[in-house]
Design an enzyme around this catalytic site. Structure first.
Site, PDB file in Angstrom:
ATOM      1  N   ASP A 145     -16.075  -4.913  -0.050  1.00  0.00           N
ATOM      2  CA  ASP A 145     -15.645  -4.513   1.292  1.00  0.00           C
ATOM      3  C   ASP A 145     -16.877  -4.438   2.184  1.00  0.00           C
ATOM      4  O   ASP A 145     -17.786  -3.643   1.920  1.00  0.00           O
ATOM      5  CB  ASP A 145     -14.952  -3.152   1.247  1.00  0.00           C
ATOM      6  CG  ASP A 145     -13.729  -3.155   0.337  1.00  0.00           C
ATOM      7  OD1 ASP A 145     -13.008  -4.171   0.347  1.00  0.00           O
ATOM      8  OD2 ASP A 145     -13.502  -2.162  -0.374  1.00  0.00           O
TER       9      ASP A 145
ATOM     10  N   GLU B  48       0.858  -1.180   0.000  1.00  0.00           N
ATOM     11  CA  GLU B  48       0.000   0.000   0.000  1.00  0.00           C
ATOM     12  C   GLU B  48       0.894   1.230   0.000  1.00  0.00           C
ATOM     13  O   GLU B  48       1.818   1.321   0.809  1.00  0.00           O
ATOM     14  CB  GLU B  48      -0.910   0.001   1.230  1.00  0.00           C
ATOM     15  CG  GLU B  48      -1.873  -1.179   1.269  1.00  0.00           C
ATOM     16  CD  GLU B  48      -2.665  -1.238   2.559  1.00  0.00           C
ATOM     17  OE1 GLU B  48      -3.871  -0.961   2.517  1.00  0.00           O
ATOM     18  OE2 GLU B  48      -2.066  -1.549   3.607  1.00  0.00           O
TER      19      GLU B  48
END
Length: 247
Positions: free
Chosen positions: A128, A8
């Site tokens: 998600d 990330e």
């Protein structure tokens, strides 16, 4: 089962987030290119890269992301801010192996279906989940979709995979996360990639025996060194061989 070592990026640096909180990143003092090169040398087949600046709506990491895609010796599954046809096709043209789409799928499902058909095996759906609903906008907005309904809405779409993340459960509540991800894997016709589940070797062993789990994103455990990529790849491969013997 494919292990996706996961990076990330925020402000050009490697970070990990707690429940997606962009304002409180854990910073890792590593070189992105050396890290990716090490993953390729260890035998990774893919890597997953999330541009957190793009999630927040800025383009500060764009050049770095492009360089990683170009220099990586393995294909890159790219996520973060993929909210328009132009951006998705831009990154496909730049060489991303796959593009992960979440928010756009909730807002414009017909466009995402079209993109998946135009780019077979290159589009990944992101699911998600928080409090029984699919989240969008980098986990900041709750949609009207349940995860099951969201998956059903794309039942016949040729996605490469579906990435499932259980935001509800704490990082350490792996049993709860496995329950949700296993249930959605059983519900889906498309192979599922588990996200946010792997703390160590035992979690990979358990995931490998869940039907329709095709992969796992592994990031924090690698940076914390609670798991080596070599061990993760070995466990996933040996577990797959044992599963195949019983089928």
């Amino acid at each position: 089962m494919i292990i996706y070592p996961t990076m990330e990026l925020q402000n050009g640096r490697c970070v990990t987030l707690e429940r997606g909180r962009l304002d409180a990143p854990m910073l890792w003092h590593v070189d992105p290119f050396e890290t990716v090169s090490g993953w390729a040398s260890a035998g990774a087949e893919w890597m997953h890269l999330t541009d957190l600046d793009a999630v927040a709506g800025t383009s500060g990491n764009a050049e770095l992301v492009e360089q990683i895609i170009r220099k990586a010796e393995i294909p890159v599954q790219l996520a973060g801010g993929m909210r328009s046809r132009e951006r998705i096709e831009h990154w496909i043209d730049k060489g991303a192996g796959r593009i992960v789409i979440g928010t756009l799928a909730a807002r414009d499902p017909e466009l995402v279906k079209e993109l998946a058909k135009r780019h077979p095996d290159q589009i990944v759906l992101s699911v998600d989940v928080w409090q029984g609903h699919v989240m969008t906008d980098g986990w900041r907005s709750q949609s009207a979709y349940t995860p099951e309904a969201f998956i059903d809405a794309f039942a016949d779409v040729p996605f490469a995979a579906i990435v499932v993340t259980d935001i509800d459960s704490d990082v350490e509540e792996v049993e709860a996360k496995l329950g949700l991800i296993s249930g959605l894997a059983a519900h889906s016709r498309t192979p599922v990639i588990a996200s946010g589940v792997v703390r160590g070797a035992d979690d990979i062993s358990r995931l490998a025996y869940v039907p329709n789990i095709a992969g796992a994103l592994v990031g924090r455990a690698l940076f914390r060194k609670s798991l080596s990529l070599e061990d993760a790849l070995s466990i996933a491969a040996s577990a797959h061989e044992r599963v195949a013997q019983f089928q």
